[in-house]
Design a protein around this motif. Structure first.
Motif, short mmCIF file in Angstrom:
data_model
loop_
_atom_site.label_atom_id
_atom_site.label_comp_id
_atom_site.label_asym_id
_atom_site.label_seq_id
_atom_site.Cartn_x
_atom_site.Cartn_y
_atom_site.Cartn_z
N PHE B 111 12.49 -0.34 3.46
CA PHE B 111 11.15 0.49 3.15
C PHE B 111 10.06 -0.29 3.28
O PHE B 111 9.96 -1.54 2.65
CB PHE B 111 11.66 0.92 1.79
N MET B 112 8.90 0.67 3.19
CA MET B 112 7.57 0.14 3.10
C MET B 112 6.98 1.01 2.25
O MET B 112 7.00 2.41 2.50
CB MET B 112 6.75 0.13 4.49
N PHE B 113 6.49 0.61 1.15
CA PHE B 113 5.80 1.78 0.28
C PHE B 113 4.32 1.45 0.01
O PHE B 113 3.84 0.40 -0.30
CB PHE B 113 6.27 1.42 -1.33
N LYS B 114 3.39 2.37 0.50
CA LYS B 114 2.04 2.11 0.53
C LYS B 114 1.15 2.30 -0.64
O LYS B 114 1.50 3.70 -1.17
CB LYS B 114 1.40 2.96 1.86
N ASP B 115 0.69 1.51 -1.17
CA ASP B 115 -0.07 1.78 -2.41
C ASP B 115 -1.15 0.54 -2.46
O ASP B 115 -1.01 -0.64 -2.75
CB ASP B 115 0.72 1.57 -3.75
N SER B 116 -2.31 0.70 -1.86
CA SER B 116 -3.40 -0.14 -1.57
C SER B 116 -3.73 -0.87 -2.81
O SER B 116 -4.30 -2.03 -2.70
CB SER B 116 -4.68 0.25 -0.71
N LYS B 117 -3.82 -0.44 -3.96
CA LYS B 117 -4.30 -0.97 -5.06
C LYS B 117 -2.84 -1.68 -5.68
O LYS B 117 -2.89 -3.12 -6.11
CB LYS B 117 -4.77 -0.03 -6.16
N LYS B 118 -1.77 -0.95 -5.95
CA LYS B 118 -0.45 -1.65 -6.52
C LYS B 118 -0.03 -3.02 -5.73
O LYS B 118 0.35 -3.87 -6.39
CB LYS B 118 0.50 -0.51 -6.79
N PHE B 119 -0.07 -2.94 -4.42
CA PHE B 119 0.37 -3.91 -3.71
C PHE B 119 -0.87 -4.89 -2.79
O PHE B 119 -0.34 -5.51 -1.76
CB PHE B 119 1.35 -3.31 -2.58
N ALA B 120 -1.75 -4.79 -3.53
CA ALA B 120 -3.14 -5.78 -3.09
C ALA B 120 -2.51 -7.02 -3.08
O ALA B 120 -3.06 -7.78 -1.99
CB ALA B 120 -4.29 -5.33 -3.70
N ALA B 121 -1.96 -7.56 -4.07
CA ALA B 121 -1.72 -8.90 -4.06
C ALA B 121 -1.17 -9.73 -3.14
O ALA B 121 -1.17 -10.91 -2.71
CB ALA B 121 -1.06 -9.18 -5.44
N ASN B 122 -0.11 -8.98 -2.41
CA ASN B 122 0.50 -9.64 -1.59
C ASN B 122 -0.24 -9.63 -0.12
O ASN B 122 0.58 -9.99 1.06
CB ASN B 122 2.06 -8.91 -1.20
N GLY B 123 -1.20 -8.95 -0.11
CA GLY B 123 -2.22 -9.29 0.97
C GLY B 123 -2.11 -8.14 2.07
O GLY B 123 -2.82 -8.12 3.09
N THR B 124 -1.01 -7.02 1.75
CA THR B 124 -1.07 -5.97 2.88
C THR B 124 -1.08 -4.64 2.54
O THR B 124 -1.28 -3.48 3.20
CB THR B 124 0.55 -5.92 3.27
N GLY B 125 -1.07 -4.30 1.08
CA GLY B 125 -1.41 -3.22 0.59
C GLY B 125 0.10 -2.20 0.59
O GLY B 125 -0.01 -1.02 0.18
N TRP B 126 1.18 -2.77 0.92
CA TRP B 126 2.58 -2.27 0.94
C TRP B 126 3.35 -2.98 0.34
O TRP B 126 3.40 -4.22 0.03
CB TRP B 126 3.20 -2.38 2.49
N GLY B 127 4.42 -2.11 -0.50
CA GLY B 127 5.68 -2.92 -1.12
C GLY B 127 6.85 -3.05 -0.10
O GLY B 127 6.84 -1.95 0.46
N TRP B 128 7.66 -3.90 -0.19
CA TRP B 128 8.56 -4.13 0.77
C TRP B 128 9.87 -4.24 -0.19
O TRP B 128 9.90 -4.69 -0.98
CB TRP B 128 8.11 -5.47 1.63
N ALA B 129 11.15 -3.65 0.70
CA ALA B 129 12.39 -3.54 0.12
C ALA B 129 13.36 -3.47 1.16
O ALA B 129 13.10 -2.71 2.21
CB ALA B 129 12.54 -2.90 -1.08
N ARG B 130 14.45 -4.05 0.67
CA ARG B 130 15.73 -3.77 1.97
C ARG B 130 16.97 -3.81 1.13
O ARG B 130 17.13 -4.59 0.33
CB ARG B 130 15.60 -5.14 2.66
N TRP B 131 17.76 -2.93 1.26
CA TRP B 131 19.23 -2.92 0.72
C TRP B 131 20.17 -3.13 1.96
O TRP B 131 19.95 -2.41 3.01
CB TRP B 131 19.43 -1.40 0.03
N LYS B 132 21.14 -3.99 1.67
CA LYS B 132 22.15 -4.13 2.68
C LYS B 132 23.45 -3.43 2.82
O LYS B 132 23.90 -3.09 1.58
CB LYS B 132 22.49 -5.59 2.74
#
Lengths: 170, 170
Positions: B111-132
């Motif tokens: 998953f990629m979760f777009k939130d330009s403010k919340k996820f600014a710190a990682n330099g992408t504006g996206w939150g990233w996650a994976r479930w196996k």
């Protein structure tokens, strides 16, 4: 300036005649009378496929009845009311990751409508229909086009005529 | 018959303890705190892909905000609130049509979760996650797993970090 009123009238006519998303015409029905299901683009996914023999990629969607049946394995037979949609595109490469094959040009949207009584006459219990390309032109000159669909799907007659088996999400 | 009350109690306990669809446990959150979006399996399709370099097939789904943005080409940047899901399976052959490659075993849901403010710190504006896999085990030992996602997606930094371009339905 004496042409101004005429020009205004023409402009107004053009504006009125210009198609908008809301006014967009529904595609013509298939030769057997079946209509393209409205909003099928938003149906949930049953599965996907990559036809190496046709260099095309497909997504298989279903209405609520079809998705529920497919994901719970209740497809012998599929329940009446189920509609399966298969959308096919040419294959192409992802521009920034060439080893990934992705959809190119839209080829067609094909549908199977399950109604064991209504479609008993063609021997399958399914109504068949296909619309071609972005213009969504109905396929077939007359209702006999169904024979083509059925001949190909005869390979899965033992699976109630549907190739698709549900991809698992968990 | 003196064990009957005990047996009844055990049966009742078993019934209560048996997992049902409604009671199914939500997967653990990713190490960065992101949670798997409920019901993503029913989201509409943005596109599909076949990774020849990984022998795996993928469907890319989106929540309403993501699908609307993708289909209207409003992805530079993607809007805040957009969530993109990529579900990957091993590739296998359709049993009655071997030239068709279809999903096999579930590999993961990313998953990629777009939130330009919340996820600014990682330099992408996206939150990233994976479930196996089917057990939906969160990927990564700690929040630094995001670096892996971002390194791979750097190839499409110019496209707001998302590989997927919308497949056309018309």
């Amino acid at each position: 300036m004496k042409f101004a009123p005429l020009l205004s009238a023409l402009c107004l006519f053009s504006l009125c005649a210009a198609p908008t998303v809301a006014e967009e015409q529904k595609p013509a029905p298939a030769p057997n009378g079946l209509e393209i299901p409205e909003g099928f683009e938003n149906w949930a996914v049953i599965s996907i496929s990559h036809r190496l023999d046709r260099e095309s990629m497909r997504v298989i969607l279903g209405n609520d009845i079809a998705v529920k049946a497919a994901r719970s394995g209740q497809t012998s037979p599929w329940p009446d009311g189920a509609i399966i949609a298969k959308v096919a595109w040419t294959e192409t490469s992802e521009e920034d990751w060439p080893a990934a094959v992705v959809p190119g040009k839209l080829l067609n949207a094909e549908f199977m409508f399950k109604d064991s009584k209504k479609f008993a006459a063609n021997g399958t219990g399914w109504g068949w229909a296909r619309w071609k390309g972005p213009d969504r032109t109905p396929y077939g000159k007359d209702a006999s086009f169904e024979k083509e669909c059925i001949e190909c799907h005869a390979a899965v007659r033992h699976r109630d005529w549907a190739f698709t088996q549900a991809a698992t999400f968990r």
